[in-house]
Structure formats: C-alpha cells, structure tokens
Design an enzyme around this catalytic site. Sequence first.
Site, PDB file in Angstrom:
ATOM      1  N   THR A  49       0.798  -1.225   0.000  1.00  0.00           N
ATOM      2  CA  THR A  49       0.000   0.000   0.000  1.00  0.00           C
ATOM      3  C   THR A  49       0.831   1.275   0.000  1.00  0.00           C
ATOM      4  O   THR A  49       0.639   2.163  -0.839  1.00  0.00           O
ATOM      5  CB  THR A  49      -0.955   0.007   1.205  1.00  0.00           C
ATOM      6  OG1 THR A  49      -1.903  -1.057   1.043  1.00  0.00           O
ATOM      7  CG2 THR A  49      -1.703   1.323   1.323  1.00  0.00           C
TER       8      THR A  49
ATOM      9  N   ASP B 277      -3.722   5.883   7.378  1.00  0.00           N
ATOM     10  CA  ASP B 277      -2.872   7.082   7.478  1.00  0.00           C
ATOM     11  C   ASP B 277      -1.902   7.194   6.307  1.00  0.00           C
ATOM     12  O   ASP B 277      -1.754   8.250   5.696  1.00  0.00           O
ATOM     13  CB  ASP B 277      -2.130   7.123   8.819  1.00  0.00           C
ATOM     14  CG  ASP B 277      -1.420   5.825   9.178  1.00  0.00           C
ATOM     15  OD1 ASP B 277      -1.100   5.025   8.276  1.00  0.00           O
ATOM     16  OD2 ASP B 277      -1.177   5.609  10.385  1.00  0.00           O
ATOM     17  N   ARG B 278      -1.232   6.099   5.964  1.00  0.00           N
ATOM     18  CA  ARG B 278      -0.230   6.150   4.899  1.00  0.00           C
ATOM     19  C   ARG B 278      -0.850   6.497   3.551  1.00  0.00           C
ATOM     20  O   ARG B 278      -0.203   7.115   2.698  1.00  0.00           O
ATOM     21  CB  ARG B 278       0.524   4.826   4.814  1.00  0.00           C
ATOM     22  CG  ARG B 278      -0.330   3.578   4.589  1.00  0.00           C
ATOM     23  CD  ARG B 278       0.510   2.310   4.734  1.00  0.00           C
ATOM     24  NE  ARG B 278      -0.239   1.078   4.544  1.00  0.00           N
ATOM     25  CZ  ARG B 278      -0.838   0.408   5.525  1.00  0.00           C
ATOM     26  NH1 ARG B 278      -0.804   0.879   6.761  1.00  0.00           N
ATOM     27  NH2 ARG B 278      -1.471  -0.736   5.271  1.00  0.00           N
TER      28      ARG B 278
ATOM     29  N   ASP C  47      -9.456  -3.169   0.493  1.00  0.00           N
ATOM     30  CA  ASP C  47      -8.285  -3.956   0.867  1.00  0.00           C
ATOM     31  C   ASP C  47      -8.586  -4.850   2.061  1.00  0.00           C
ATOM     32  O   ASP C  47      -8.237  -6.034   2.075  1.00  0.00           O
ATOM     33  CB  ASP C  47      -7.121  -3.018   1.192  1.00  0.00           C
ATOM     34  CG  ASP C  47      -5.828  -3.761   1.483  1.00  0.00           C
ATOM     35  OD1 ASP C  47      -5.306  -4.425   0.563  1.00  0.00           O
ATOM     36  OD2 ASP C  47      -5.324  -3.685   2.624  1.00  0.00           O
TER      37      ASP C  47
END
Length: 549
Positions: free
Chosen positions: A82, A165-166, A309
């Site tokens: 991701t 967050d990423r 996901d």
Amino acid sequence: MKKHILFLTFFTILISGCKVQEVKQETTSAKPKLVVGIVIDQMRYDYLRRFSNRYSDDGFKRLLNNGFSLENAHYNYIPTYTAVGHTSIYTGTTPSNHGIISNNWYDKFLKKSIYCVDDSNYKTIGNESSTGKKSPVRMQTTTVTDQLHLAQNMNGKTIGIAIKDRSAILPAGHTANGAYWFDGGKNGEWVSSSFYMENLPKWVLDFNKSGKADSYLKTPWNTLYDINTYTNSIVDDNIFEGKFTGETTTSFPHDIPNLKEKNGGFNIIKAIPAGNSFTADFTKAAIIGENLGKSNYTDFLAVSFSSTDYVGHQFGPASKEIEDTYLRLDKDLADLLSFLDQQVGQNNYTVFLTADHAAVDVPSYLQSLKIPAHYLSFSKFKKAALEITKKYFNSIELIENISNYQIFLDKDKIESLGLDKNVVAEKLVEEVINFDGIYKAVSAKTMQTSNFTSGILNSLQNGYNQKFSGDVLLIPYPATLTGGRTGTSHGSGYSYDTHIPVIFYGNGIKKGVSKKSYEIIDIAPTISNLLQIEAPNSSTGKIIDEALK
C-alpha cells in the site's frame, strides 16, 4: 464593387469563425480547477469487467465510457504494498528513488523495524491518541501534489483523505494543506498531524460530531441485491474465507452491530463496504469545507478507498463479499462524481482512478482447483538460513533480520570474524534457492552491478533501494503467501499483483482506450503535463500523450 463587398463580408465571417474557434479551444484547454486522484486499495483490473453487468452507468462505466482507460497498466517494481503503491503513483518513480520500500521495514541504521509514516516529532491533531504522530518525512522525493504547489507559489490547496494514514499522507506530499485519516477503536474520528496544522478545521470537527461513523454500524452487512444473483463469485459459505471475531460462519449477513465490540470498535467500519461510503462522505465534506475548485488556482484532492483492501484480505477475490463491496463502491463513485458536477462543475475537474496493487486468488482455493499455489513459512526459512551460515561460516549471528523477502546481514559481526559480506551474501544466494518456496534469489551487489531490463528481476531492481534495502533479495513461487490459508494478500511482482486499472477522466482528457503497455509511474508525469507543471523531481515515468487532448 459588389464582388469586393462580398469578399470583405466572407473574409469577416471567416475571421469571426476563427476567433470563435480560438475562444472555444481556449475554454476547453483551460486547466482544471480541481484534480481528484482516486486510489482503490487492492483493486484488480479484472474487477472492472467481472462485475460490469451490475455496475450503473454513472460510476465505473461513466469513467470508462467518457474517459481514457489503460487496459495494460502494471506496477513495475517489488514489493506491491500500500505505502509503496501510493508513493509511486504520486512521485512517478519507484522505491529505488523515492525511498518508501514497504509499509514496514527493517531500518539497518536504527536497528529496528519502522513504519513508513511514523514520526515522533509530531502529535495527533483531533484527540489525545498517538495515531497522529505521522509525517511524509521518509519519502525522499516530491510528489505531483508538491509540484503543483511549487508551480503556483504555494497557492491552491492539497488535501489527502483515506481511512489508512499512509494512504492519506504519502499522496498529499510534503506541502499539503492537510491529510486526514480515521482513528477507529473507541474514538471513531478523523484526525491529522501537527505536521500539517495546529487544530482541526471546523468542518472536520462538525463531521466528527455528526455521528456518521456510528450510523454505518447500526445495521448488518447484507448483500445489496439478492445473493442468488451474485454469479461472479463462488459459494458464500466456504473454507477459503476468514471470519469476523465472534462469527461461526463466513456467510451473509454479517451482524455488524453485535460484532463491533469484538472487532476493534469503530475499526470494524474499515473492514466493510460502509468504510468506502464513509470515506466518500468525508470527501464531500472536505470539498465544501475547503472550497476546493473555487479559486483562481488548481486544487488537488487525493482520496483513497481503503475498505476494499480489508475485505479482500479477509475474504479473497472470489468471494461474494468482494462482489458486493465493488457493487456498493460503484454507487459511491457515481454519487461522488455527481457531487463534483454540482459543486465544481462538470468541465472544471479532472479525475484519475487507479489502485495501489492488486491481489492473488486465495492459494488454498487455487490448490483445490489443482492450480499451483503455495504457503511459505518464514520461521522455517529463517531456520534454514541460519543453518547455511552455520555450515559455511561457523556462525548463526551473521543475519540481523529477515523481513519483506529480504535478508539483512550483521556487517559488524561479519567484519569482526574477518569475513567478507559479499561472500556471505553470495553463499546465501546460492543456498537459499534450494529452500522449497524460494524461486529466485539475488544479492545486493548484483542489484548494483547488473541491469535487468525486463521481467521480474527488473521489477525487483526497481524496488531495490541501495541505502535502505537488504543484502539478499528473494522472490517466491507464483501464488505464494505466508500465514493462514484463508483470505488473500499481495506484494509480489507477478501479474495478479501488478495489473491494475488506470482511468483518466474529465478536463483535458480524451475518450478512448489503450492496450499499450504502461506503468504506474506514468500517471504523475501525465498529470503534470496536463497541468503544465514540472514533474516530480525524481520522476522516471513517461507522459501518456494519447490520453491527453
């Protein structure tokens, strides 16, 4: 005289027509007021086609029928995770340059595992948790969002949004006005980091108080349509899918209200299609709250739909849960596009839609069909690797870490024993290839001294970062996962993980389709060219000129 007058009249009409055409060309070629980057987490290309008979005309089909679709677009590096995917989309380059080599990886300088966006220099904005101690500091290059800010002298706004967050932070870049992600558990709130701001904007505070998150968890997750019409997936109750904690079956309906507390409280919204609807709601609130697409500058909104996901990991690509998730996401996209029409104006925005990686069919399901598929035990592999160093170098202390299909050597220990790290690495390469499940092995030295121009070793090389990556890099057999036998995952350089949708739509985009080979790193330079700005500073992709007007 009459001929002269007729000639002048004709000439005047001709010139006027040219001016009208010029004005029309200027109108249609004006830069978009808003660019919306949509990344769907774990979306395989074939989902566009597999479920198309149930998609509406206003979601995926609207983008396909009125935009430009790449049918042969792939990720060109390993690992397909991701954080790496989102970074590569927006930087226009691979981990070899941008430095995000995984979601988590072993830092050979700090001697510990690190997370891609963790940063203790900052604090959470929105509550007292630690979920906001984040920043994009580990991303070593600029993004297309950064370049747009630079080109406009820091005018215009860039906002990143995702449950993860990423997935919000890395696309928004180093210069973002804000990045927001979901803090589940007991909080159920969208938060940010002090890297971006000192306080949450009023529109975020209002959204958090609205009770939206709780409203999505009050009803069971049942199929959108009659489950008997879900013919593009396997039988509902099967042994290849994972269960929510507290469930005795994998079948619909999933009793979300009663499963909530046993599955991380508000975190359960991440793992159901409602998480995508919730993200779309927050996205619309951001467009209004930030007045995106309303100024004299181009704004950029980076949105990632993450729940696909979570559902994929738990249930796998062949599940009815995945089929239902994409049918519901199609409705969310249709609603979001309609909102953009009304709020920004149909000809005033440009969209690109893609995925951060795809996924393999559940290996145990493939095995049931007599298709080669595998499960690899890292604990057994580690034991085998230590046996190799014991046999050839009389030490089991030469390996510092094994993770992400990479071996990190303890260089201090190797040096203290008078050994050569390259000799140790090459011996491991020679021997680990004999381990069942490992298909290829290459040393860091080979990565640095050879040039693989195609194939899976080229992908491995594109994902290799000389400063951060390990000393031995491994590639498993196709259709190989680690862990349990239910659900799926990703990370490889094989086509099931690399083949993803790429669709451009809106202002400045042609209608059409291409079967040519393109790479994920081509998106950023293409959008940069559309906006007439410099591409990200380490971009290695090419402009997809056939998609642009």
